[in-house]
Enzyme design. Structure first.
Site, PDB file in Angstrom:
ATOM      1  CD1 TRP A  31      20.465  -6.169 -11.234  1.00 57.97           C
ATOM      2  CD2 TRP A  31      18.678  -4.827 -11.315  1.00 57.97           C
ATOM      3  NE1 TRP A  31      20.730  -5.191 -12.137  1.00 57.97           N
ATOM      4  CE2 TRP A  31      19.662  -4.343 -12.209  1.00 57.97           C
ATOM      5  CE3 TRP A  31      17.472  -4.140 -11.203  1.00 57.97           C
ATOM      6  CZ2 TRP A  31      19.479  -3.203 -12.973  1.00 57.97           C
ATOM      7  CZ3 TRP A  31      17.289  -3.002 -11.971  1.00 57.97           C
ATOM      8  CH2 TRP A  31      18.278  -2.539 -12.843  1.00 57.97           C
ATOM      9  CG  ASP A  66      12.459  -6.271 -12.421  1.00 52.65           C
ATOM     10  OD1 ASP A  66      12.370  -6.149 -13.655  1.00 52.65           O
ATOM     11  OD2 ASP A  66      13.516  -6.051 -11.797  1.00 52.65           O
ATOM     12  CE  LYS A  88      19.407  -7.828 -19.107  1.00 51.57           C
ATOM     13  NZ  LYS A  88      20.534  -7.798 -18.259  1.00 51.57           N
TER      14      LYS A  88
HETATM   15  N1  PMP Z   1      15.565  -6.020 -13.347  1.00 53.88           N
HETATM   16  C1  PMP Z   1      16.414  -7.031 -13.316  1.00 53.88           C
HETATM   17  C2  PMP Z   1      16.146  -8.163 -12.391  1.00 53.88           C
HETATM   18  C3  PMP Z   1      17.531  -7.045 -14.154  1.00 53.88           C
HETATM   19  O1  PMP Z   1      18.364  -8.068 -14.104  1.00 53.88           O
HETATM   20  C4  PMP Z   1      17.735  -5.957 -15.025  1.00 53.88           C
HETATM   21  C5  PMP Z   1      18.924  -5.917 -15.927  1.00 53.88           C
HETATM   22  N2  PMP Z   1      20.097  -6.328 -15.441  1.00 53.88           N
HETATM   23  C6  PMP Z   1      16.801  -4.918 -15.020  1.00 53.88           C
HETATM   24  C7  PMP Z   1      15.722  -4.984 -14.178  1.00 53.88           C
HETATM   25  C8  PMP Z   1      16.807  -3.707 -15.875  1.00 53.88           C
HETATM   26  O2  PMP Z   1      17.630  -3.602 -16.894  1.00 53.88           O
HETATM   27  P1  PMP Z   1      17.408  -2.494 -18.001  1.00 53.88           P
HETATM   28  O3  PMP Z   1      17.160  -1.210 -17.304  1.00 53.88           O
HETATM   29  O4  PMP Z   1      18.687  -2.515 -18.759  1.00 53.88           O
HETATM   30  O5  PMP Z   1      16.250  -2.933 -18.802  1.00 53.88           O
END
Ligand code: PMP
Length: 415
Positions: free
Chosen positions: A134, A216, A252
């Site tokens: 990411w 993560d 998500k």
């Molecule tokens: N880690 C990964 C691998 C992701 O794909 C995302 C969202 N695209 C996030 C962390 C964090 O997203 P958010 O801060 O919106 O929870």
């Protein structure tokens, strides 16, 4: 007039938001958005989970809910429920007080708070992230103060599978106390996760080399439809006795993208150390944003603590994940029907929101310019952008792009 701000140079755009904006501004009727990682229903529309709507209505009517500040580390009910969801409620590390959670600003906030804590209080300074990953991982850790960003191999572009030997070799060469960022499930962008045997090997290397696992978890339940299955790797590491942290996002799996609901789960070898760690995490948060917002965390805490609502939510994540799987199959079937050069099995083997299609930057450009189909230069597509009404259009466009601008694979196939 002269300005002190003249020294400020234009920064680069963030590709995913830039492409999303190009899509919104495009007036073409059959445009398709495969960029941003958000769920879309089969009509291509954003979806508010019915269980979220239900709880929000209850909350709106509840006059005991106030807008007072939350504690710096957030709602306990929320962080406890999050840790249970991640580790399994009867995980012995919970009963023994060796696991705790801190409410943070979604997944990104958890990564940032965790990284800053490790940098400041353990003096860790090297972190490893997968190549590719990411796109925000590098930035978050560097801005949190880590001076030595390093990558480990993860993707074999030719076979479109995990480069596991490369990964192990790179981690074996890592200095002691390096932080290793691991995607708990549904690796973004490749959609390929290690098998259980491979995770065991990764744990062996982390143990041998004394590396610190930082998970993560942005897609628990959303990837396979099963909360336990998607948490397998984290639970395995805990069972092996690792101390670790894990950034959990509810963007998500609850569709709460803009509410910034997240938890930083921490597992420590000795429960007696938790109070000091929490006290220092308090200062990390205090300096960053003082305390987290309540709305989204209340929704999640309510759903996770009520059997009926929880079951309803589980139905929603099953539904979302199975729509993604159906669309993967539909895209592959259309490409095969068209006889598009190349192999497309990887589309159905990958899991989660994304497919790493293997399309080249030139092919991507063609899809955008000729077909108004927006996707990232890396060839990553958000499978949810597909629906029964546009999947054939997208497949035909991919076919045209691959035939007109053969990538390496197509060139090799002709030799
Ligand atoms: N880690 C990964 C691998 C992701 O794909 C995302 C969202 N695209 C996030 C962390 C964090 O997203 P958010 O801060 O919106 O929870």
């Amino acid at each position: 007039m002269t300005s002190r701000f003249q020294v400020v140079e234009q920064g680069p755009p963030i590709e995913v938001f830039q492409k999303n904006k190009l899509f919104i501004d495009d007036s073409f009727q059959n445009k398709v958005n495969l960029t941003i990682g958000a769920y879309r229903d089969e009509n291509g529309k954003p979806w508010v989970l019915p269980v979220v709507r239900k709880v929000e209505k209850q909350m709106a009517a509840d006059e005991t809910l106030l807008h007072e500040y939350l504690p710096v580390l957030g709602l306990d009910q929320f962080s406890n429920a999050s840790v249970s969801m991640l580790l399994g409620e009867d995980n012995p590390v919970i009963a023994s007080g060796r696991a705790f959670g801190v409410q943070v600003l979604s997944g990104t906030g958890g990564l940032r708070v965790g990284a800053e804590f490790l940098r400041r209080h353990l003096n860790y300074n090297t972190f490893y992230y997968s190549q590719p990953t990411w796109e925000n991982h590098h930035l978050v850790f560097v801005r949190a103060g880590f001076e030595n960003p390093r990558t480990y191999r993860y993707w074999n572009a030719k076979t479109r599978t995990i480069d596991f030997d490369g990964m192990v070799e790179d981690l074996r060469a890592a200095p002691e106390n390096s932080v290793v960022l691991l995607h708990a499930c549904a690796h973004n962008p490749t959609g390929i996760d290690p098998t259980h045997e491979q995770w065991e090997k990764i744990a062996d290397v982390c143990e041998e080399r004394k590396l610190f696992p930082f998970f993560d978890s942005a897609y628990q339940g959303f990837a396979s439809g099963d909360l336990d299955r998607d948490a397998w790797a984290v639970r395995y590491f805990v069972q092996r006795g690792f101390e670790l942290v894990c950034a959990q996002s509810y963007a998500k799996n609850f569709g709460l993208y803009n509410e910034r609901v997240g938890n930083l789960a921490v597992v420590v070898a000795d429960a007696a150390l938790a109070p000091a760690m929490k006290s220092q995490l308090t200062w990390v948060v205090r300096a960053g944003y003082s305390n987290p917002p309540a709305h989204g965390a209340r929704i999640v805490a309510t759903v996770l603590s009520d059997k009926q609502l929880f079951d309803q939510w589980r139905e929603h994540i099953k539904m979302m994940s199975s729509r993604v799987i159906q669309m993967r199959e539909a895209l592959r079937a259309e490409l095969i029907k068209l006889g598009t050069p190349g192999t497309w099995d990887h589309i159905v083997k990958q899991i989660g929101l994304f497919s790493y299609t293997g399309l080249t930057p030139r092919q991507v450009q063609h899809l955008i310019e000729q077909y108004h189909i927006y996707l990232l230069n890396s060839g990553r597509i958000n499978i949810c952008g597909l629906n029964p009404g546009n999947v054939r259009y997208v497949a035909e466009a991919i076919h045209d792009a691959v035939v007109k601008f053969p990538g390496d694979d197509e060139v090799y196939a002709k030799l």
